[in-house]
Each structure stands twice: as C-alpha cells, then as structure tokens.
Write a protein that holds these residues in place. Structure first.
Motif, short mmCIF file in Angstrom:
data_model
loop_
_atom_site.label_atom_id
_atom_site.label_comp_id
_atom_site.label_asym_id
_atom_site.label_seq_id
_atom_site.Cartn_x
_atom_site.Cartn_y
_atom_site.Cartn_z
N VAL A 847 55.60 55.78 83.33
CA VAL A 847 54.36 55.65 82.58
C VAL A 847 54.19 56.86 81.67
O VAL A 847 54.36 57.99 82.10
N PHE A 848 53.87 56.60 80.41
CA PHE A 848 53.83 57.64 79.38
C PHE A 848 55.15 58.42 79.38
O PHE A 848 55.18 59.64 79.60
N PRO A 849 56.26 57.74 79.10
CA PRO A 849 57.58 58.37 79.25
C PRO A 849 57.84 59.54 78.31
O PRO A 849 58.60 60.44 78.66
N LYS A 850 57.20 59.56 77.12
CA LYS A 850 57.47 60.62 76.14
C LYS A 850 56.28 61.54 75.89
O LYS A 850 56.39 62.48 75.11
N LEU A 851 55.15 61.27 76.53
CA LEU A 851 53.94 62.02 76.22
C LEU A 851 54.12 63.51 76.52
O LEU A 851 54.49 63.90 77.62
N LYS A 852 53.83 64.35 75.50
CA LYS A 852 53.97 65.79 75.63
C LYS A 852 52.63 66.52 75.60
O LYS A 852 52.45 67.53 76.28
N LYS A 853 51.69 66.00 74.80
CA LYS A 853 50.39 66.67 74.66
C LYS A 853 49.27 65.66 74.89
O LYS A 853 49.26 64.58 74.30
N LEU A 854 48.33 66.04 75.74
CA LEU A 854 47.19 65.18 76.06
C LEU A 854 45.91 66.01 75.96
O LEU A 854 45.83 67.10 76.52
N LYS A 855 44.93 65.48 75.23
CA LYS A 855 43.69 66.22 75.02
C LYS A 855 42.50 65.32 75.33
O LYS A 855 42.38 64.21 74.80
N PHE A 856 41.62 65.80 76.21
CA PHE A 856 40.33 65.17 76.48
C PHE A 856 39.25 66.12 75.97
O PHE A 856 39.12 67.23 76.47
N MET A 857 38.45 65.67 75.02
CA MET A 857 37.40 66.54 74.48
C MET A 857 36.12 65.71 74.28
O MET A 857 36.12 64.70 73.58
N GLY A 858 35.06 66.14 74.95
CA GLY A 858 33.79 65.46 74.78
C GLY A 858 33.68 64.14 75.51
O GLY A 858 32.86 63.31 75.14
N LEU A 859 34.48 63.93 76.56
CA LEU A 859 34.29 62.76 77.43
C LEU A 859 33.26 63.17 78.48
O LEU A 859 33.58 63.38 79.65
N GLU A 860 32.04 63.30 78.05
CA GLU A 860 31.03 63.99 78.85
C GLU A 860 30.58 63.21 80.09
O GLU A 860 29.96 63.78 80.99
N ASN A 861 30.90 61.91 80.15
CA ASN A 861 30.54 61.12 81.34
C ASN A 861 31.75 60.71 82.16
O ASN A 861 31.62 59.91 83.10
N LEU A 862 32.91 61.24 81.82
CA LEU A 862 34.10 60.93 82.58
C LEU A 862 34.02 61.57 83.96
O LEU A 862 33.91 62.79 84.09
N GLU A 863 34.05 60.73 85.01
CA GLU A 863 33.91 61.22 86.38
C GLU A 863 35.24 61.27 87.11
O GLU A 863 35.50 62.19 87.88
N GLU A 864 36.05 60.24 86.89
CA GLU A 864 37.29 60.14 87.65
C GLU A 864 38.48 59.91 86.73
O GLU A 864 38.41 59.11 85.79
N TRP A 865 39.53 60.61 87.03
CA TRP A 865 40.82 60.37 86.38
C TRP A 865 41.83 60.21 87.50
O TRP A 865 42.21 61.18 88.16
N ASP A 866 42.21 58.98 87.74
CA ASP A 866 43.05 58.65 88.89
C ASP A 866 44.42 58.17 88.47
O ASP A 866 44.60 57.58 87.40
#
Length: 1107
Positions: A847-866
């Motif tokens: 899953v996401f085999p090539k992903l190198k950079k990941l950015k979360f900015m301003g997801l102010e109601n994000l509670e869970e990342w599973d």
C-alpha cells in the motif's frame, strides 16, 4: 549555416509550389519559371556549401562569397514568408466564411500590405523572386573560381541517443586539487580577522572553473563549510550584481534593492558569523575601491571562511589581495592522452589497437587544453573508419592562426563544427545572441530557434520535440556544459564555455551583435541584436534585423517604441523587464513576427491589432501584474503555440474564441467566466475541447461556474495526453473563505466527476472544492506522482489512494470535515470489513508503494489514523518508502499508526505532539488471534530528523513519556538514529526528554529551557553557550576572544563557539565590557552575566571542557 538557410528556403518553395495561390501568381507574371529556376540554382549552390564553410576560415574570398549567399537566402526567406502569409490570408477569406467575419478579417489583415490590392501584391512578389534569381545565378557562376567540390562527408544515419560521457574523474588535476584543498581546509591564524583569498590562475579552457567546481563537491568541503556560495563575475565586475547573488545564495532571499549602502549592510549580515566558502568565478576586471568594501563585508564571516577566485590574469589575483596564487598549467601529453582515450573510445575499446597512433597524434595537437580535448574527443567518438580519423589528422585547420592562448581550442572547435549536421549549425550559431555566461534555458532557446525557422515551417508538427532533440545533441557534442536536469533526467538548461561563445561570435561576425550601453552600432546589416539600451535611434534603422532582444534583467527605459514597426523583418522581439506601459498598434506591420516577449512589463492591455500577427507562435506575458485583459480577437492567432500568462494576477477572465487556437501547446492558466461587467466575454469550459495539443501544466479556474456535468465533460480533458500537471480550482480563496466553513455544494461533485484527465497525468491539485466526496477516477490515475488536496472543507472521506503505483508526494491541507483515515484510504475496503475485521482475502499487498512524503496540515477534526488489522495470512506492507511526514494543526489526532518504520524525517508544527507521542495501551499494537502482541522493540528506528514548532502547551519538567502495555516486558528504544532536532517557539518547555537529544540541536524561542543533560555536552556534540557571556579559547593563538563581535547575538555566538568546541578546544569565561545589561535568568548567579537569556549554567563550562 548557409546550407541550413537554403534548406529552409527550398522547403518554403516546395510548400508554395503546390498551393492554389501559386497558380494565380504564375498566370499573372510567369513566376512558375522563376520559381523552378530558383529551386535549381539553390540546389546547385547547396551542393558545395559544406566545402565552402570549411574554406571560408582561410580564404577571405570564399567567406565573402558565402556571406552573399546567406544574405540572399535571408531575403528569399522574407519574400517567401510574405507569400505564405498571403496564402494564409486567402484561406481566411474563402467564400464559405460568413460575411461579418470576412469583413473584419479583410479590414485588419490588409494593413500588412499597406492596403494594396491583391493583384499588386502578387506582382510585387513575382518581381522580388526574379531579382533574387538573377543575383543567385551570378553567384553560382563564381563557385568554380574557388574550386568548391560536392564531396560531402557521410552524415550520421540517425540522431544520437547515447548519454554524455562522464568526465568527472579529471585527468592530470589531482595534484592541483590537493594543493587547493590544503589551503582551503588548513588552519588560518586566529588573530587574523581577514578571510584568506585563494586564486586559481590560468589560460581559458584549462579548467579553472571545473577545478573549483570539483573542489566544492568534495564531501570534506561540504561538511566543513556552512555556506557554499558561487558567483560568476565576468565582465564587467558588477559589484551590485555580485553582492545580490551572494546575499541570495547565503539567505535564499531575492534582493531587489539597488542602493549600495543597503546592499553592503545586507551582505555583511548574510554571512556574519558563518563559516563560508565563496567562489568568484572568472574575474576579468577589478575596481580596487569597490573590492575593498566587498572584502571588508566578507571579513565578518566565521574563522575558517575562504574566498576562491578564478581568473586569467595574475595581476587581478594580486590586486585582490590573494594569500595564495595557484597557476594552472596545461595537461601533460600522457594526461591528455588518458582523457582523450576515455572519451573517444568510450564503449569502443576494440578500435583502440587500430586507431591508437592516429588518436595519440590528434590528442597531442590539442596542446594540453582540457576543453579542446573533450570537444575533439567527442567528435572523434563518432568517426567510424580509419579514413575518417586520417582526414581529421591531416586537416588544414591545424594551420589556422589564432591568438596564442586559443590555438588548439578554436581549431578543435572548427572541426567539431564542420562535422555537425547542417540542421544543427544555425541552432548553435544563434546562441551567440546571448551575452557571455548566460544560462541557456532549453525551452526558451527552442522557441527562438522555431521563430527563426531552424526547425522547419510545418506548424502542425511537434517542432518543440524536434528542437529538444537538437539541443540535447549539441550538449552531447560538448558545445554546452554545466547541464541542469529535471527529476526525470531531461536537460532543462546549460551554460556555454566562453571559448565556444567567442567561436560562435567569430562565425556570426557581421550578423550578430551584443550592444552595451556605452557602444554604438557599427554594422547596418546586423540580423540579430541583443541590446542593453533601447534608446538609440540607430537600432530602428536596421531594416534587416530579425532578432531584437533585451539584455540583462534590470528595468530598461524605452522611448522609441513607436518606431518598432520599421523593423519589418523581425522574427523575435523581446522587451522583457522594460518600462513599456502601452504597446503600439502599428505592431501589425511586423508581418514575420513569431516570438513576442513582454514579460515583467507594466502593460495593462494589448492592442487589438496584435491579433493580425498570423505567424505569431509565442506570446509571453508572464508576470505582467497590471495586465487586465487580452485582445478580444485572440482566436485569430492560428499559429500561436505558447500563450504564457502565469503571474498575471490582475487578469480575471479570458476572451471567448480561445478554443480556436488548435496549435496551442502552452496555456498555464484557463479562466472560466468573468466579471459581471463583462458578462458574455469570458471563456466557457467547452473552449478547451479542441486544445488537445496542450502540454506541461494547466490550471482551470472558476470551475464552480460550470453549469453542469455535461458541460464539464466538453472540456475533453481525457484527450489531452501530454498534460503533466493539472490544477482544478473551483473558486478563489476569498470566495471560499466568505462561505460558511462546511458549506456543501453538491454541484461541485458533478462537475469534478466530468473533468476526467488522461491517465498520463503526473501531478494533480484540487482546491476550494465544496463536495463531500471525490470521484473514483482519481484512484485510477496510474501515472500520478504528486497529489494535493487543498481547502476541501466539506470533504468527509479520502479517496482510495493506496494503490496508485507511482504516487510519491501526498499533501492534504485544510480538510476540516475528515475525522477518520482507515481502510478506504488504502484501497482495501472492498476486500474486507472495517473496524478491526480481518482482510483474509488479501495476500501480499503493498500500500502506497512509492510514497516518500506525506503532509497533513489543518485536518483539525481528524481523530484517528489507523492501519487495518492483519494477521499471518494477510501480509500488507504499508508505506515501504515513506521517509518524510509532516503533521500540523491536527488538534484531535491522538496517535500515529505503526508501520512507519522507514520514516527519516518527522515534523510536528502544532500542539498535537502532546497526544501523538503518548501511545496508549492499544494504539498501534498488532492483534493475533485476539491477543495483544508486544509493541515493537524500536519506535521510529530510521528517524534522523525531528522538528517541533509552536507547541505552546508543552510544559512541566519532562514531556509525557511513551507509555506501553503494563503487561509487556519488552524494552523500547526510541529514535535511535536521531541526528537532527529543531525546536522552535515552545515557550513553556523546560527540559528535553533523553530520547530527543541529538548531535545537531537547534533551539530558538524557548525561553524557559535552561539546561540540557550534561552528557549531551561532551565529545563532538554541539554545546549551547551562555548568551551574554564572553568566551576565550585556551587552545588558540593569543587565547582568542571568541565573543569579540557576536556574544549578544545567540545564533552567531553559538556558531562561533562550536567551531572551536568541535575541534576539542577548551574555554574560560572572561569579563564583559559594560554593555547595557538586560534581564538574566534567575538560575544564573554569576556577576558578569549580562546580555540575552541564559540557556545553560556557567558551572557547566568546565563539564564541557572535560569532554
């Protein structure tokens, strides 16, 4: 070059001969016989041009004859271009065109011909062709006088595809490099505050610049110097430009000031307290007083800083106060041969035994000049037979007399130039129009070649691709150097050695001119002119001028623009950065104009008559900030291929009719609709339907104004296979901000569903979208490399992105409504249930085999990342290549998922760190058969960089420690590879936890952080000195006072102290000098503590010394 010009003329003649208009002309004036005669004469002359171009260097009569051939060829091209334009006008005036349009076109276009009647125009063209024929026939008879032969050399059967030979291992320069390195890295006298100057002196072409570049690439140099600054100086020594470049490279900020006092102060501040190495490359001249002021600014750098100068003149090196001068000589015969052999026999070692004797002789003739060796060796690499090699060996080019220092260089260039295919020669020679040491941008140069007709005249072909191949071919033949490449390895720009530039100036003498402010034009027959001043009336008397372009980047005053229409042969007009506010309507008389650059000017609008330039291929309006509209009839520019309007912030609509520009390749910005007062004039999205040649980047703005999904589909984006980057913008930021935070606009969903791009797309950005979901087509963009979702405030769920095979960068900004990231995000929801269910049907997935950079900015109601739970039968590899994660302003996020083992860089830019770094009993644990598995032994095992910023609530003696299952007996190692930690604006932080300590520690604006664990201050690790205390280094000459200039400035103070600390030096505190006292931290009771805040206790100095 003349051969290529004649080829262009013959191509135009062939095009005209089959046209219907040709029949009209021949009936009028019997031009058919003249055209046939012209074709025959040109073909006869073309056969001997290769021999003539080789002989022109030693035979002035041949050169004069060849110049006359070129002059007539230019005139013929003008006549035939006028004829082709007449054909184009004729097509526009066909009877099937309805009357209103016909009348508009007729009224505008006949301004080209001074309102003359068509029959008069045809007669005039016929007369011009007859006159050209007479002149050419006379020249053709003279060719026998010069014994010109048609013995043409064998051409390459196909374009080259091999890569450029790697010559990074420079032969014969190891000793030179070692000497310079010893002076660069050696210790200087610590009581001498002046920065040492090291000069490399040598004849041009000997590799001074290359040697300096190689030295700066050494890992030892990279690690030793905080700043590496490179400035190309050349002629004249423009101290303002030099100062600006140094500041920009040192700070990353663009400087616009032209005031010397301001610049000098900024220059001093930009390098103050920093250990830097500055290379001033290719210094030709010097103003002693200015250099003295510059040098004083440099002396503010940290101990160990160096200046390297490359110059041809030893006197310049001496006048610049060089502490060491190194003379760079020519290569020995042995080194010359080793370098030549490596290039010429690359991938053909079997030929060496047969050709070695000839090859050694040719290499020796280069006289030890590295540039010549590289150029000639690249040429010989293409010579296949012994006879080809012998022809070069016995060529008379070796007997040509040039200036002493250039012998060997120019002769090798002549042979390399003569060996070029005819199609490449004019492209190369045209580069002489650029000032020396200009960086040549590939895309722009190809557009200029195209405007001159060097790439052919068939506008329906991909001339840009062909031009790109020409550019790469010249680079592979070593005419270009210092190549810059994009992420795919494609060449984007290059430089040209000054020897090559001089050689091209020699070849184009009389045709090409670079006019400086203090010079006057001497040749009225100039064809191509770059000028640094436009207010010379003599410029507008150059009736044969084909190129008029601005030199430099400073804003230039133009008062004679009203005379521009007199230059009726212009193909290229470049007025970038000039003070033009109004463009003359007489521009319509520039019949041949193909390239118009008005970027960075103050234009508000363009005259409607510009739409009569039917040959215009490139219209550059970049960063015309005051431009409010384009001409209404822009759709008439049927040859337009590049419309550059990025940075035109005042341009809020585009005129209807843009969809007629079927040749268009570049259109960075497409605006739907328009303002209320101009309703009806703006573009509908269906204007994009036929623009299937668009390539590169496209932004579609105001998608929210599209009526429905059917209308959106008419954009036909699926047919635009050459688009690489697409921005889908539904409204402006101001419009989005004025709506309620989570306003849902269901119409947005239908519109986005309709604008399906081609699967070749590599970058996609969706912004200001008000739908609750994203379309499925996003998950099928199989070539997508970067995805950015920006200000999608109503979006409830992220699309399935985990299976995108090439996605490397994923940026998520201001997604206020997203609360949970789970299986649907990874593209696994169809394979099993959520919420802790098994995924038994999934086997060995990535899953996401090539992903190198990941950015979360301003997801102010994000509670869970599973991550989905898995067991032994379900092997899923998550984020195998993720190395950089940034999380900011995700206030509700309580933890990170496991599966981030390869993460190397982690940035937290908000208070969510407090929850994320507290791992509760079950978060992140794997489940196997209903039992909890022990947590991983190592958390963030590969993390090397951690940044924490704006964590205002981080307080107490320690940060909340990582919690683990109370029943677990597993030990935990946290961030064992951490080597860089940056902490900014954590105003309540007092003590760092042990697992966060790292060798490179940067702390700013953490006023309550008073100390670090003592073991951290030992060895080679960075120490944190007291700001406001003076340090004397015990191990330096005269017990050097480290704080003479920097002790009240935290960053400079720390840098200087640590330069000595990392070398094992020890210190003693010395008394302050009565500076104005400021508040001192209460834990510091020493009497002499004056100055800023205290970040460590004075008692710890001795502990640091023990390390």
């Amino acid at each position: 070059m003349a051969e290529a010009l004649i080829s262009v003329v013959l191509e135009q003649l062939g095009t005209i001969a089959i046209s219907e208009l040709f029949k009209e002309v021949e009936l009028l004036a019997g031009v058919d016989e003249e055209v046939e005669s012209l074709i025959g004469t040109l073909t006869l002359i073309q056969g001997v041009l290769e021999d003539a171009e080789q002989k022109q260097v030693t035979n002035k009569a041949v050169k004069f004859w060849l110049d006359k051939i070129k002059e007539i060829s230019y005139d013929a091209e003008d006549v035939l271009d006028e004829w082709n334009t007449r054909i184009l006008i004729s097509k526009l005036l066909q009877p099937d065109v309805n009357a209103p349009v016909k009348e508009k076109v007729r009224s505008h276009l006949f301004n080209f011909f001074c309102c003359a009647k068509p029959i008069v125009i045809r007669h005039a063209i016929g007369v011009k062709i007859r006159k050209l024929n007479e002149q050419l026939e006379g020249l053709a008879k003279k060719k026998d006088m010069f014994n010109l032969t048609e013995n043409r050399s064998q051409r390459e059967s196909r374009p080259m595809t091999s890569s450029i030979v790697d010559v990074s291992d420079i032969y014969g320069r190891h000793d030179d490099k070692a000497v310079i390195m010893s002076k660069l890295m050696g210790e200087a006298s610590h009581h001498d505050s002046k920065v040492p100057v090291i000069s490399i002196v040598g004849t041009r072409g000997f590799g001074k610049t290359t040697l300096a570049q190689l030295i700066l690439k050494e890992e030892e140099v990279i690690n030793h110097f905080e700043k590496q600054i490179w400035v190309h100086v050349s002629v004249p020594f423009d101290y303002l430009k030099v100062a600006k470049q140094i500041i920009e490279e040192a700070t990353g900020k663009v400087i616009h000031s032209v005031d010397w006092e301001t610049l000098n102060r900024s220059l001093s501040e930009s390098i103050q307290g920093k250990r830097f190495v500055l290379v001033l490359d290719d210094v030709w001249s010097l103003n002693g007083e200015i250099w003295k002021q510059l040098k004083t600014s440099f002396d503010g750098g940290a101990i160990g800083s160096r200046i390297i100068i490359t110059t041809r003149d030893k006197k310049i090196a001496e006048r610049m106060g060089s502490t060491f001068i190194h003379w760079l000589g020519q290569l020995s015969d042995d080194d010359s041969w080793l370098m030549f052999r490596r290039i010429a026999f690359w991938q053909r070692e079997d030929d060496l035994a047969i050709l070695e004797d000839i090859a050694k002789d040719i290499a020796q003739r280069c006289r030890g000049v590295p540039f010549s060796i590289r150029l000639l060796a690249n040429l010989m690499r293409r010579k296949k037979t012994i006879q080809d090699w012998r022809n070069v060996q016995v060529s008379n080019i070796w007997n040509i007399q040039f200036q002493e220092g250039d012998l060997g260089s120019l002769t090798s260039m002549l042979d390399s130039y003569n060996a070029l295919p005819a199609k490449l020669k004019p492209c190369l020679v045209y580069c002489a129009i650029l000032p020396k040491f200009s960086r040549i941008k590939k895309k722009k140069m190809v557009e200029l070649w195209m405007a001159q007709g060097f790439l052919g005249s068939n506008g329906r072909k991909d001339l840009e691709i062909q031009g790109g191949h020409y550019f790469d071919d010249l680079a592979m033949r070593s005419f270009f150097q210092d190549l810059k490449r994009d992420s795919k390895g494609n060449i984007t720009s290059c430089m040209m050695h000054d020897l090559v530039h001089d050689f091209l100036q020699f070849l184009s003498k009389g045709e090409t001119c670079i006019l400086n402010e203090d010079e006057e034009l001497e040749n009225v027959n100039v064809r191509h002119l770059t000028t640094f001043v436009f207010d010379k009336s003599s410029i507008y008397e150059l009736k044969k001028l084909r190129t008029l372009r601005s030199g430099g980047y400073y804003r230039k005053k133009i008062t004679c623009l009203g005379l521009i229409h007199q230059l009726t042969s212009l193909r290229v007009l470049d007025l970038r950065t000039s003070d033009v506010e109004e463009f003359p309507s007489e521009v319509a008389r520039l019949l041949h104009l193909r390239y118009l650059n008005l970027s960075y000017t103050k234009l508000k609008e363009l005259p409607e008559t510009i739409c009569n330039l039917l040959n215009l291929q490139t219209l550059n309006l970049k960063f015309c900030h005051m431009l409010v509209k384009l001409p209404k009839e822009i759709g008439k520019l049927s040859s337009l291929r590049h419309l550059m309007i990025e940075g035109t912030k005042s341009l809020t609509y585009l005129p209807a009719g843009l969809g007629k520009l079927s040749c268009l390749r570049t259109l960075v910005k497409f605006i739907i609709g328009g303002r209320d007062e101009i309703e009806g004039e703006g573009c509908n999205i269906r204007e994009l339907e036929l623009l299937n040649n668009l390539q590169g980047k496209l932004q579609i703005s105001n998608l929210g104004q599209v009526a429905n999904a059917n209308e959106a589909k008419e954009a036909n984006l699926e047919k635009k296979k050459n688009l690489q980057s697409l921005i889908l913008s539904f409204r402006t930021y101001e419009e989005a901000a004025t709506q309620q935070r989570r306003t849902i606009i269901y119409g947005d969903e239908a519109i986005l569903e309709g604008v399906v791009p081609h699967t070749n797309l590599e970058e996609l950005k969706v912004e200001f979208y008000k739908g609750t979901k994203l379309p499925d087509w996003i998950s099928f963009l199989s070539h997508l490399v970067k995805l950015e979702l920006y200000y999608l405030t109503s979006l409830l769920q992220l699309p399935a992105l985990g299976k995108l095979p090439f996605l490397e960068i994923l940026d998520l900004y201001t997604l206020w409504s997203v609360k949970h990231i789970g299986e649907e995000f990874y593209g696994l929801s169809s394979c099993g249930g959520g919420g802790g269910g098994r995924i038994d049907s999934v086997q060995q997935q990535i899953v996401f085999p090539k992903l190198k950079k990941l950015k979360f900015m301003g997801l102010e109601n994000l509670e869970e990342w599973d991550l989905p739970y898995q067991n032994d039968t379900n092997k899923i590899d998550f984020f195998p290549n993720l190395v950089e994660l940034e999380i900011s302003y995700c206030f509700e996020l309580q933890g990170l998922p496991s599966g981030l083992a390869k993460l190397k860089s982690l940035n937290f830019l908000g208070p969510e760190i407090l929850g994320i770094l507290s791992i509760n009993d079950r978060k992140g644990d794997n489940v196997d058969n209903g039992e909890f598995v022990k947590p991983p032994v190592v958390l963030f095992p590969a993390l090397t960089s951690l940044q924490l910023r704006n964590i205002s609530e981080w307080e107490g003696e320690t940060i909340p420690e990582l919690k683990v299952d109370s029943t677990s007996t597993a030990s935990i190692t946290i961030m064992p590879c951490l080597s860089e930690l940056k902490i900014h604006y954590c105003t309540k932080l007092k003590v760092l936890p042990l697992y966060m300590l790292s060798p490179a520690l940067e702390i700013n604006f953490c006023p309550q952080l008073t100390r670090l664990p003592s073991y951290h201050l030992n060895g080679s690790l960075q120490m944190v000195p007291i700001v406001g205390k003076r340090y004397k280094c015990k191990d330096c000459y005269y017990s050097f006072d480290l704080c003479e200039e920097c002790y009240t400035t935290p960053s400079k103070h720390t840098d200087l102290v640590n330069q000595h600390h990392t070398q094992g030096h020890t210190f003693e505190l010395i008394a302050n000098r009565g500076d104005n006292p400021v508040q001192v931290h209460p834990d510091d009771h020493s009497e002499d503590a004056k100055g800023g805040f205290v970040v460590t206790k004075s008692a710890e100095i001795e502990e640091q010394n023990k390390g």
